[in-house]
Write a protein that holds these residues in place. Structure first.
Motif, short mmCIF file in Angstrom:
data_model
loop_
_atom_site.label_atom_id
_atom_site.label_comp_id
_atom_site.label_asym_id
_atom_site.label_seq_id
_atom_site.Cartn_x
_atom_site.Cartn_y
_atom_site.Cartn_z
N VAL A 1 -14.10 6.36 59.42
CA VAL A 1 -14.09 5.04 58.78
C VAL A 1 -15.46 4.39 58.88
CG1 VAL A 1 -13.09 2.74 58.81
CG2 VAL A 1 -11.65 4.69 59.25
N LEU A 2 -16.10 4.52 60.06
CA LEU A 2 -17.36 3.81 60.25
C LEU A 2 -18.53 4.50 59.56
CD1 LEU A 2 -17.17 2.63 63.96
CD2 LEU A 2 -16.82 1.29 61.90
N PHE A 3 -18.53 5.82 59.59
CA PHE A 3 -19.77 6.50 59.15
C PHE A 3 -19.61 7.45 57.98
CE2 PHE A 3 -20.19 5.63 63.75
CZ PHE A 3 -21.17 4.65 63.64
N ARG B 1 -17.54 7.51 54.89
CA ARG B 1 -16.50 6.80 54.16
C ARG B 1 -15.86 7.63 53.06
NH1 ARG B 1 -18.22 1.02 52.70
NH2 ARG B 1 -16.00 0.83 52.46
N ARG C 1 -18.85 -3.98 62.93
CA ARG C 1 -19.24 -3.23 61.73
C ARG C 1 -18.24 -3.40 60.59
NH1 ARG C 1 -22.84 0.62 64.08
NH2 ARG C 1 -22.53 0.53 66.32
N ARG D 1 -16.47 -5.05 55.53
CA ARG D 1 -15.74 -3.97 54.86
C ARG D 1 -14.46 -4.54 54.25
NH1 ARG D 1 -16.55 1.11 56.94
NH2 ARG D 1 -18.73 1.45 57.47
N ASP E 1 -10.38 -0.50 55.31
CA ASP E 1 -11.18 0.04 56.40
C ASP E 1 -10.83 -0.63 57.72
OD1 ASP E 1 -12.38 1.68 54.65
OD2 ASP E 1 -14.38 0.81 54.74
N ALA F 1 -9.55 1.40 60.95
CA ALA F 1 -10.34 1.43 62.17
C ALA F 1 -9.54 0.84 63.33
CB ALA F 1 -11.64 0.66 61.98
#
Lengths: 327, 306
Positions: free
Chosen positions: A308-310, A312, B87, B91, B95, B99
């Motif tokens: 999710v963070l890096f 996508r 982060r 978004r 997301d 997360a």
């Protein structure tokens, strides 16, 4: 970089090749794993119509999965105990026939999706996420507190249901059924994405005001998509219950809904085959990491967080590059 | 049905409502200020309960346990905010859902790893054991009464914090227009971490207080989280007042529904059938309430109309 249609063909072929190899090598458990992957993929393909095309982040799709599962459980339970489902005003008996069960599952899930969607789609954004989650939970608690069909313990079905001309008790024929169902689901989802309806739905996701201006009603488009989406996930639920020969309230649990979304994101959002890749990856990780450690979900959580963070685009994004659509 | 029993159920409903408020206040603040949907809020509740049970078990002091719960949950909240959540602010919701779902997996299984699968127990302090006598000859557990009062006190404190203090002004300004207060020289990222830690501490407190009534186990946070979502949807996202009213409403509906619905159906059906239908309906009552609110006010009772 591989072109996406070629990649999709490879994925579909691999999902067929693995069980064929397992059949030849005499490893029925691998076939069962592949069946599980195919069915979970079908459920996520259903969700992807609402989520990927319509931008509707439903955290309650386990509701339809569970309804499909219970449609199978209730019909087969009455058939195996030789008790009618209903006597008045007219007689309804249980059945062990898969096509009838599937039809029931699809109709029941569609009706539920129509009701839940009609209420939830009055809202957008975070409200929609929370409300779909809440409706899923409502059915979960209902299933737990309704003792007629096993309550918390669920229902066991002793013999897998019948499909004309196939011995469904053997792993491979049942895999074939699930694989074909997945293929039909994918075909449908592809056709929808290319149809005027699918284009309008996508447009409503990207720019609602413009869709309204040209005279289309986003609410109707979304509700239609939500019902189709629920119906496919419901069918997957019936197959999943048949695979396990067991249905319980956990099929309604919100973790299930979360996992469907995870499949889509792991594979790649808004990709036709995203859910398939995601579900296969999930089943492989579950089997492999689950064998290494009892706490494998920690690793799944970490992988998911990193994706999710890096990363996508998910797996398909990494293999096939950016999509040519303009969101 | 007699009046004493009914009043006891109303108190139980209040107790549930007050606990739900501690959970939903944090959630609604986090959403209001940062625009973030945080599924991992239930994990912070669980962390609070585990910290309280572990420290109270080691030292024998319930108060130290509560302190540990607040500290552990706030620290976990701040840590998560700095490493991950930060982060996610710009978004989309998808997301954020994913997360924070991943965070639940990490927290739940991590806790199982540390503490094992068996539930822990948190003892009620001796001073709060046993029943308290209320007017009209009502006996009610002293600990539960304390929870209600403590929850109301925290709620009042939170209202004062938001309405009267400088931090409260900044939080409200952050809700209204975050670019503007950043331009005015407020360190917005510090403010975000603070709000997140505050919400986490409230959740941890709720977990520790409830942990003494129920068992402390992995996965205890998620059912409460979902109830808190229902509360927020009914109250209107971002509104603390809405969260308070809706918490009490949901607490009372759930508790009284379980108590009254079987009795209500019993007046015209045979008892076993009435019990069955009553219980099943009661388990759905708050969701039906939510659906009803949505039909009339899609943004909740206190939500801003869009």
């Amino acid at each position: 970089m591989i072109r996406e249609p070629i990649l999709n063909a490879v994925i579909m072929a691999a999902l067929l090749a693995v069980p064929l190899w397992a059949l030849w090598a005499g490893e029925p458990f691998t076939i069962t794993l592949a069946t599980r992957a195919a069915i979970l993929a079908l459920a996520a393909v259903g969700l992807n119509i609402a989520l990927g095309l319509g931008g509707l982040v439903s955290l309650g799709h386990a509701a339809f999965f569970g309804i499909g599962g219970y449609a199978m459980g209730i019909l087969a339970h009455h058939a195996q105990t030789y008790t009618p489902l209903m006597e008045a005003p007219f007689l309804i008996e249980g059945t062990k026939s898969m096509p009838v069960i599937w039809l029931t599952a699809i109709v029941a899930a569609s009706l539920a999706a129509l009701l839940i969607g009609a209420l939830s789609l009055r809202t957008t954004g975070v409200y929609f996420i929370m409300i779909t989650l809440a409706f899923g939970q409502m059915l979960y608690y209902f299933a737990i507190s309704w003792p007629t069909y096993g309550g918390e313990d669920g229902l066991s079905i002793y013999v897998r249901n019948d499909f004309p001309g196939l011995n469904t008790l053997r792993p491979f024929p049942f895999f074939a059924i699930s694989y074909v169902a997945l293929a039909v689901g994918l075909f449908l989802s592809w056709r929808i994405a290319k149809s005027p309806f699918g284009l309008a739905l996508s447009a409503a996701r990207q720019n609602e005001a413009r869709v309204r201006t040209v005279g289309m009603d986003p609410y109707r488009l979304r509700l239609t998509a939500f019902v189709i989406s629920g119906a496919i996930t419901g069918l997957a639920g019936a197959l999943f219950a048949d695979l396990n020969r067991f249905v319980s309230p956990t099929m309604f649990s919100w973790q299930m809904s979360g996992e469907f979304i995870v499949f889509i994101i792991l594979g790649g959002t808004a990709r036709l085959f995203g859910p398939v890749v995601g579900a296969c990856l999930f089943v492989i990780l579950e089997h492999w990491l689950g064998g290494l450690s009892d706490y494998w979900l920690v690793f799944l959580g970490a992988i998911l967080l990193l994706v999710v963070l890096f990363a996508r685009g998910g797996v398909i994004g990494a293999l096939a590059g950016r999509e040519a659509t303009h969101d | 049905m007699n009046a004493v029993l009914l009043i006891e159920q109303v108190l139980n409903g209040l107790q549930l409502g007050v606990m739900l408020f501690l959970m939903s206040a944090g959630l609604t603040l986090i959403f209001g200020v940062m625009g973030l949907i945080n599924l991992a809020h239930g994990s912070l509740y669980m962390i609070g309960a585990f910290a309280a049970a572990a420290v109270a078990g080691a030292t024998g002091s319930f108060v130290l346990g509560l302190g540990a719960a607040l500290a552990a949950a706030a620290a976990a909240g701040a840590l998560v905010e700095v490493t991950v959540i930060r982060r996610l602010y710009d978004r989309d919701h998808l997301d954020q859902v994913l997360a924070t779902f991943a965070l639940i997996l990490i927290f739940s299984e991590g806790t199982r790893w540390l503490f094992g699968s068996f539930p822990l127990f948190l003892d009620i302090p001796d001073a709060l054991r046993g029943p308290a006598s209320l007017p009209l000859g009502i006996e009610y557990p002293r600990y539960r009464l304390t929870i209600i009062l403590a929850g109301l006190a925290v709620a009042a404190g939170l209202f004062l914090l938001i309405a009267k203090t400088r931090i409260g002004i900044r939080i409200r300004a952050g809700e209204a227009d975050r670019e503007m207060i950043a331009a005015l020289g407020v360190d917005i990222s510090k403010l975000y971490t603070l709000v997140f830690a505050l919400g986490a501490a409230l959740a941890g407190l709720a977990g520790a207080l409830v942990g003494a009534i129920q068992s402390v186990q992995v996965g205890m946070g998620e059912p409460v989280l979902i109830l808190a979502f229902v509360v927020i949807v009914i109250g209107g996202i971002g509104s603390i007042r809405g969260a308070f009213v809706a918490s009490i409403l949901v607490g009372l509906t759930d508790t009284l529904g379980r108590f009254l619905l079987p009795i209500a159906f019993g007046t015209f059906m045979d008892p076993s059938q009435a019990n069955l239908i009553g219980t099943a309906l009661a388990s759905m009552a708050i969701y039906i309430l939510m659906a009803a609110v949505l039909v009339f006010r899609p943004t909740g009772l206190f939500g801003a109309a869009t």
